[in-house]
Design an enzyme around this catalytic site. Sequence first.
Site, PDB file in Angstrom:
ATOM      1  N   LYS A   1       0.813  -1.169   0.109  1.00 45.04           N
ATOM      2  CA  LYS A   1       0.152   0.032   0.004  1.00 45.04           C
ATOM      3  C   LYS A   1       0.868   1.195   0.255  1.00 45.04           C
ATOM      4  CE  LYS A   1      -3.799  -2.618   2.107  1.00 45.04           C
ATOM      5  NZ  LYS A   1      -4.964  -2.345   3.310  1.00 45.04           N
TER       6      LYS A   1
ATOM      7  N   TYR B   1     -12.289  -3.097  -4.067  1.00 43.94           N
ATOM      8  CA  TYR B   1     -12.882  -3.065  -2.759  1.00 43.94           C
ATOM      9  C   TYR B   1     -14.281  -3.143  -2.859  1.00 43.94           C
ATOM     10  CZ  TYR B   1      -8.325  -2.379  -0.346  1.00 43.94           C
ATOM     11  OH  TYR B   1      -7.216  -2.381   0.417  1.00 43.94           O
TER      12      TYR B   1
ATOM     13  N   ARG C   1       2.092  -6.549   9.403  1.00 44.04           N
ATOM     14  CA  ARG C   1       1.384  -5.511  10.024  1.00 44.04           C
ATOM     15  C   ARG C   1       1.816  -5.407  11.359  1.00 44.04           C
ATOM     16  NH1 ARG C   1      -4.330  -7.404   7.061  1.00 44.04           N
ATOM     17  NH2 ARG C   1      -4.230  -6.159   5.435  1.00 44.04           N
TER      18      ARG C   1
ATOM     19  N   ASN D   1      -2.245  -0.146   6.723  1.00 46.57           N
ATOM     20  CA  ASN D   1      -1.741  -1.526   7.279  1.00 46.57           C
ATOM     21  C   ASN D   1      -1.063  -2.350   6.346  1.00 46.57           C
ATOM     22  OD1 ASN D   1      -3.681  -2.348   5.417  1.00 46.57           O
ATOM     23  ND2 ASN D   1      -4.861  -3.696   7.066  1.00 46.57           N
TER      24      ASN D   1
ATOM     25  N   HIS E   1      -1.897  -5.574   1.384  1.00 53.13           N
ATOM     26  CA  HIS E   1      -3.417  -6.356   0.900  1.00 53.13           C
ATOM     27  C   HIS E   1      -2.833  -7.905   0.340  1.00 53.13           C
ATOM     28  CE1 HIS E   1      -6.881  -7.660  -0.957  1.00 53.13           C
ATOM     29  NE2 HIS E   1      -6.197  -8.244  -1.927  1.00 53.13           N
TER      30      HIS E   1
ATOM     31  N   GLU F   1      -9.121 -10.884  -8.416  1.00 51.84           N
ATOM     32  CA  GLU F   1      -8.239  -9.724  -8.013  1.00 51.84           C
ATOM     33  C   GLU F   1      -6.944  -9.642  -9.312  1.00 51.84           C
ATOM     34  OE1 GLU F   1      -6.986  -9.946  -4.116  1.00 51.84           O
ATOM     35  OE2 GLU F   1      -9.292  -9.363  -3.469  1.00 51.84           O
TER      36      GLU F   1
HETATM   37  P1  IDP Z   1      -8.021  -7.246   5.017  1.00 48.15           P
HETATM   38  O1  IDP Z   1      -7.067  -6.259   4.267  1.00 48.15           O
HETATM   39  O2  IDP Z   1      -7.109  -7.466   6.266  1.00 48.15           O
HETATM   40  O3  IDP Z   1      -8.351  -8.358   4.288  1.00 48.15           O
HETATM   41  P2  IDP Z   1     -10.373  -5.925   5.067  1.00 48.15           P
HETATM   42  O4  IDP Z   1     -11.511  -6.148   6.064  1.00 48.15           O
HETATM   43  O5  IDP Z   1     -10.728  -6.612   3.732  1.00 48.15           O
HETATM   44  O6  IDP Z   1      -9.101  -6.367   5.500  1.00 48.15           O
HETATM   45  O7  IDP Z   1     -10.676  -4.698   4.952  1.00 48.15           O
HETATM   46  C1  IDP Z   1      -9.882  -4.043   3.654  1.00 48.15           C
HETATM   47  C2  IDP Z   1      -8.941  -2.785   4.176  1.00 48.15           C
HETATM   48  O8  IDP Z   1      -9.849  -1.890   4.741  1.00 48.15           O
HETATM   49  C3  IDP Z   1      -8.107  -3.123   5.452  1.00 48.15           C
HETATM   50  O9  IDP Z   1      -6.545  -3.564   5.311  1.00 48.15           O
HETATM   51  C4  IDP Z   1      -7.585  -1.650   5.935  1.00 48.15           C
HETATM   52  O10 IDP Z   1      -6.921  -1.173   5.029  1.00 48.15           O
HETATM   53  C5  IDP Z   1      -9.062  -0.882   5.699  1.00 48.15           C
HETATM   54  N1  IDP Z   1     -10.065  -1.030   6.904  1.00 48.15           N
HETATM   55  C6  IDP Z   1     -10.794  -2.279   7.344  1.00 48.15           C
HETATM   56  N2  IDP Z   1     -11.356  -2.151   8.507  1.00 48.15           N
HETATM   57  C7  IDP Z   1     -11.157  -0.915   8.714  1.00 48.15           C
HETATM   58  C8  IDP Z   1     -11.581  -0.051   9.786  1.00 48.15           C
HETATM   59  O11 IDP Z   1     -12.283  -0.489  10.654  1.00 48.15           O
HETATM   60  N3  IDP Z   1     -11.133   1.243   9.980  1.00 48.15           N
HETATM   61  C9  IDP Z   1     -10.496   1.765   8.744  1.00 48.15           C
HETATM   62  N4  IDP Z   1      -9.841   1.109   8.039  1.00 48.15           N
HETATM   63  C10 IDP Z   1     -10.315  -0.314   7.883  1.00 48.15           C
HETATM   64 MG    MG Z   2     -10.123  -8.267   2.550  1.00 43.84          MG
END
Ligand code: IDP
Ligand code: MG
Length: 137
Positions: A10, A51, A104, A114, A117, A128
Amino acid sequence: MSQRTLVLLKPDAVRRGLTGEIISRLEHKAGWRISALELRTLDRATLEQHYAEHVGKPFYEPLVEFMASGPVVVLIVEGERVIEGVRALAGPTDPIAAAPGSIRGDYGVIVRENLIHASDSEESAEREVKIFFPGRA
Ligand code: IDP
Ligand code: MG
């Protein structure tokens, strides 16, 4: 079982100069190989596709904005159980909850930024890969 997965480093990882460190962790797993690697600034249309499952959630808009805020590194990584494996190397979504030793857990603090992805299933990986590398079968 050999698989492929779509990985994004990212904009925070690129800005902070952590891409080499992260790529090196992926490369060092025995038998995994990088089959595509590109520095790319993502447009909104691509991010909306990527997304799509998160549309309407409170974090969606700031997430898309953040992901378009600078270049990312897009990779395809292939190898034995690589989908589960890269998710394990990345750690859970919240970097404070992520164990030290995970990407992370070692480098992240806030949930949105974080660092990485990684596809979460074979279906996601195929979807994807098509978004980011439409030429690849
Ligand atoms: P993942 O990347 O671990 O699969 P997902 O739930 O798919 O997590 O969410 C996609 C991305 O959205 C996360 O990697 C993070 O950057 C962001 N994200 C997810 N939940 C939150 C939140 O509660 N607050 C802010 N950003 C979030
Ligand atoms: Mg995800």
